[in-house]
Design a protein around this motif. Structure first.
Motif, mmCIF file in Angstrom:
data_model
loop_
_atom_site.group_PDB
_atom_site.id
_atom_site.type_symbol
_atom_site.label_atom_id
_atom_site.label_comp_id
_atom_site.label_asym_id
_atom_site.label_seq_id
_atom_site.Cartn_x
_atom_site.Cartn_y
_atom_site.Cartn_z
ATOM 1 N N VAL A 27 0.814 -1.213 0.000
ATOM 2 C CA VAL A 27 0.000 0.000 0.000
ATOM 3 C C VAL A 27 0.848 1.263 0.000
ATOM 4 N N THR A 28 2.030 1.228 0.584
ATOM 5 C CA THR A 28 2.858 2.431 0.631
ATOM 6 C C THR A 28 3.464 2.784 -0.725
ATOM 7 N N ASN A 29 3.322 1.910 -1.704
ATOM 8 C CA ASN A 29 3.752 2.222 -3.067
ATOM 9 C C ASN A 29 2.575 2.593 -3.957
ATOM 10 N N THR A 30 1.447 2.939 -3.360
ATOM 11 C CA THR A 30 0.284 3.442 -4.098
ATOM 12 C C THR A 30 0.181 4.946 -3.860
ATOM 13 N N PRO A 31 -0.696 5.643 -4.580
ATOM 14 C CA PRO A 31 -0.876 7.070 -4.297
ATOM 15 C C PRO A 31 -1.268 7.371 -2.854
ATOM 16 N N TYR A 32 -1.920 6.415 -2.173
ATOM 17 C CA TYR A 32 -2.281 6.633 -0.765
ATOM 18 C C TYR A 32 -1.014 6.758 0.084
ATOM 19 N N GLY A 33 -0.073 5.857 -0.120
ATOM 20 C CA GLY A 33 1.273 6.013 0.417
ATOM 21 C C GLY A 33 1.463 5.780 1.902
ATOM 22 N N LYS A 34 0.447 5.282 2.620
ATOM 23 C CA LYS A 34 0.575 5.119 4.068
ATOM 24 C C LYS A 34 0.133 3.724 4.496
ATOM 25 N N ASP A 35 0.657 3.301 5.639
ATOM 26 C CA ASP A 35 0.258 2.035 6.246
ATOM 27 C C ASP A 35 -1.225 2.085 6.614
ATOM 28 N N LEU A 36 -1.952 1.047 6.253
ATOM 29 C CA LEU A 36 -3.378 0.971 6.590
ATOM 30 C C LEU A 36 -3.622 0.247 7.912
ATOM 31 N N ILE A 37 -2.699 -0.605 8.329
ATOM 32 C CA ILE A 37 -2.942 -1.493 9.457
ATOM 33 C C ILE A 37 -2.774 -0.775 10.796
ATOM 34 N N GLY A 38 -1.697 -0.015 10.960
ATOM 35 C CA GLY A 38 -1.421 0.638 12.243
ATOM 36 C C GLY A 38 -2.568 1.495 12.756
ATOM 37 N N PRO A 39 -3.086 2.435 11.947
ATOM 38 C CA PRO A 39 -4.197 3.269 12.432
ATOM 39 C C PRO A 39 -5.449 2.462 12.763
ATOM 40 N N LEU A 40 -5.682 1.387 12.019
ATOM 41 C CA LEU A 40 -6.856 0.553 12.287
ATOM 42 C C LEU A 40 -6.714 -0.146 13.634
ATOM 43 N N VAL A 41 -5.535 -0.718 13.871
ATOM 44 C CA VAL A 41 -5.277 -1.402 15.142
ATOM 45 C C VAL A 41 -5.450 -0.430 16.310
ATOM 46 N N GLU A 42 -4.888 0.757 16.204
ATOM 47 C CA GLU A 42 -4.987 1.741 17.274
ATOM 48 C C GLU A 42 -6.429 2.152 17.522
ATOM 49 N N ALA A 43 -7.190 2.358 16.447
ATOM 50 C CA ALA A 43 -8.568 2.813 16.595
ATOM 51 C C ALA A 43 -9.441 1.757 17.263
ATOM 52 N N PHE A 44 -9.277 0.500 16.874
ATOM 53 C CA PHE A 44 -10.106 -0.548 17.458
ATOM 54 C C PHE A 44 -9.700 -0.820 18.904
ATOM 55 N N ARG A 45 -8.408 -0.784 19.187
ATOM 56 C CA ARG A 45 -7.974 -0.970 20.578
ATOM 57 C C ARG A 45 -8.533 0.139 21.471
ATOM 58 N N ALA A 46 -8.587 1.360 20.949
ATOM 59 C CA ALA A 46 -9.104 2.484 21.731
ATOM 60 C C ALA A 46 -10.564 2.284 22.108
ATOM 61 N N GLU A 47 -11.288 1.498 21.311
ATOM 62 C CA GLU A 47 -12.692 1.191 21.608
ATOM 63 C C GLU A 47 -12.840 -0.084 22.435
ATOM 64 N N GLY A 48 -11.718 -0.668 22.860
ATOM 65 C CA GLY A 48 -11.783 -1.877 23.662
ATOM 66 C C GLY A 48 -12.050 -3.137 22.868
ATOM 67 N N ILE A 49 -11.780 -3.091 21.569
ATOM 68 C CA ILE A 49 -12.022 -4.235 20.679
ATOM 69 C C ILE A 49 -10.704 -4.953 20.423
ATOM 70 N N ARG A 50 -10.704 -6.251 20.608
ATOM 71 C CA ARG A 50 -9.487 -7.039 20.391
ATOM 72 C C ARG A 50 -9.139 -7.094 18.905
ATOM 73 N N VAL A 51 -7.868 -7.371 18.612
ATOM 74 C CA VAL A 51 -7.342 -7.256 17.252
ATOM 75 C C VAL A 51 -6.828 -8.607 16.756
ATOM 76 N N GLY A 52 -7.242 -8.978 15.546
ATOM 77 C CA GLY A 52 -6.728 -10.161 14.887
ATOM 78 C C GLY A 52 -6.251 -9.839 13.488
ATOM 79 N N PHE A 53 -5.316 -10.653 12.979
ATOM 80 C CA PHE A 53 -4.792 -10.480 11.625
ATOM 81 C C PHE A 53 -5.116 -11.708 10.791
ATOM 82 N N TYR A 54 -5.648 -11.463 9.607
ATOM 83 C CA TYR A 54 -5.758 -12.479 8.557
ATOM 84 C C TYR A 54 -4.510 -12.360 7.690
ATOM 85 N N TYR A 55 -3.901 -13.502 7.381
ATOM 86 C CA TYR A 55 -2.738 -13.520 6.498
ATOM 87 C C TYR A 55 -2.872 -14.722 5.573
#
Length: 345
Positions: free
Chosen positions: A41-69
């Protein structure tokens, strides 16, 4: 328009307790700034990590975090062609010849490198969903992935993590923690060797489409999804419900309205879901029963004509019956119209 804080707020309002985000799917595109490929994703016009902000936002709401790979990667130059590969030769001889220039050892190391990134750069990760194995002729199983090495690595980096069963290690006691039925509801929950095991069914909002579909017309209703959730809990399972945002970061309005309705129901009835499981009673025809401790929660899908039977429960064993949403008492019937018949409990 990607706004992970807003996504997390939608999830919280709907009653979500944990989320699983796709970090890399079968096409190989990575949603974080991995060091091991340019296909990210960082090599697209968006240019930023998508995962970090999502993890932080969900943790702030008390929601546990999982990764699909995805174990599969149709973009990686060393991932060998097999019967699932959409870009590979169909003829087995041509496939074998083409694979001479590919090295699965390098791909196995690639997966370990990426999992190390994901499991060390984002704090505590509660669930890992690896997808998927297809052993046999021209397929891939645990030896192709080095699933033993991947699971060992994940548990070393995140000792508390729970891992699904799609890495072809289901015959082991340590290679998985829960089963993952997809797009169907088990009839009675899931067992191995006669013993109940944890499971999580993954389902879509819209027909069978896992991603955003502009022309999607087969949306499941809120009632249908609430019933699906109840069904899963009554059989000892969890529900992982897919939400597919569009390419600009919007969650479709149909999904938001359905999530709002689910949240409204959960506000009144979440006690019958969280921490609950199998009731240990026969399934009633007109609903499902969940249990937490000595409390039974009867979810009535269709009203009854007259008193509602409780299969396997005697009236003298019941301390009280009440509506969960309001606390209003429901009288226990002792009418002659049913108590004089031996087949009614």
């Amino acid at each position: 328009l990607y706004n992970p804080k807003q996504w997390a707020a939608y999830a919280k309002a709907a009653g979500v307790k944990y989320m699983v985000v796709t970090t890399k799917h079968h096409e190989g595109f990575c949603m974080w700034d991995t060091k091991y490929t340019d296909f990210k994703v960082t090599n697209t016009p968006y240019g930023k990590d998508l995962i970090g902000p999502l993890v932080e936002a969900f943790r702030a709401e008390g929601i546990r975090v999982g990764f699909y790979y995805s174990l599969i990667d149709w973009h990686h130059p060393d991932f060998t062609y097999d019967r699932q590969h959409p870009n590979g030769p169909r003829d087995p001889k041509e496939r074998a010849e083409a694979n001479k220039s590919r090295d699965m050892d390098k791909y196995r190391q690639y997966m370990k490198n990426q999992l190390t990134e994901l499991l060390t750069q984002y704090g505590q990760i509660d669930e890992l969903f690896l997808d998927f194995s297809y052993p046999g002729k021209d397929g891939k199983g645990h030896e192709d992935w080095d699933s033993e090495g991947l699971i060992k690595l994940a548990r070393e980096l995140q000792p508390q993590i729970i891992i699904n069963n799609r890495s072809d290690l289901q015959d082991t006691s340590w290679g998985w923690d829960f089963l993952t039925p997809e797009q169907y509801i088990p009839y009675e929950g899931l067992k191995i060797n006669g013993e109940n095991v944890p499971w999580e069914m993954c389902q879509t909002f819209d027909g069978r489409s896992w991603g955003y579909s502009r022309d999607g017309q087969t949306w499941k209703s809120a009632r249908q999804l609430i019933v699906m959730l109840i069904e899963a809990v009554s059989k000892g399972g969890n529900l992982l419900l897919n939400v597919g945002p569009d390419a600009r970061g919007n969650i479709p309005p149909q999904s938001l309205e359905i999530l709002r309705q689910i949240g409204a129901w959960m506000k009144d009835n979440s006690q019958s879901i969280y921490g609950c499981g199998k009731a240990g009673l026969e399934k009633p025809d007109n609903g499902r029963i969940t249990r937490r401790g000595n409390k039974l929660y009867y979810h009535l899908f269709e009203n009854t004509i007259g008193p509602m039977p409780l299969p396997g429960v005697k009236a003298e064993e019941v301390e009280y019956v009440r509506y969960l949403a309001t606390g209003a008492e429901v009288p226990i019937s002792n009418s002659w119209t049913h108590s004089n018949f031996p087949d009614i409990v």
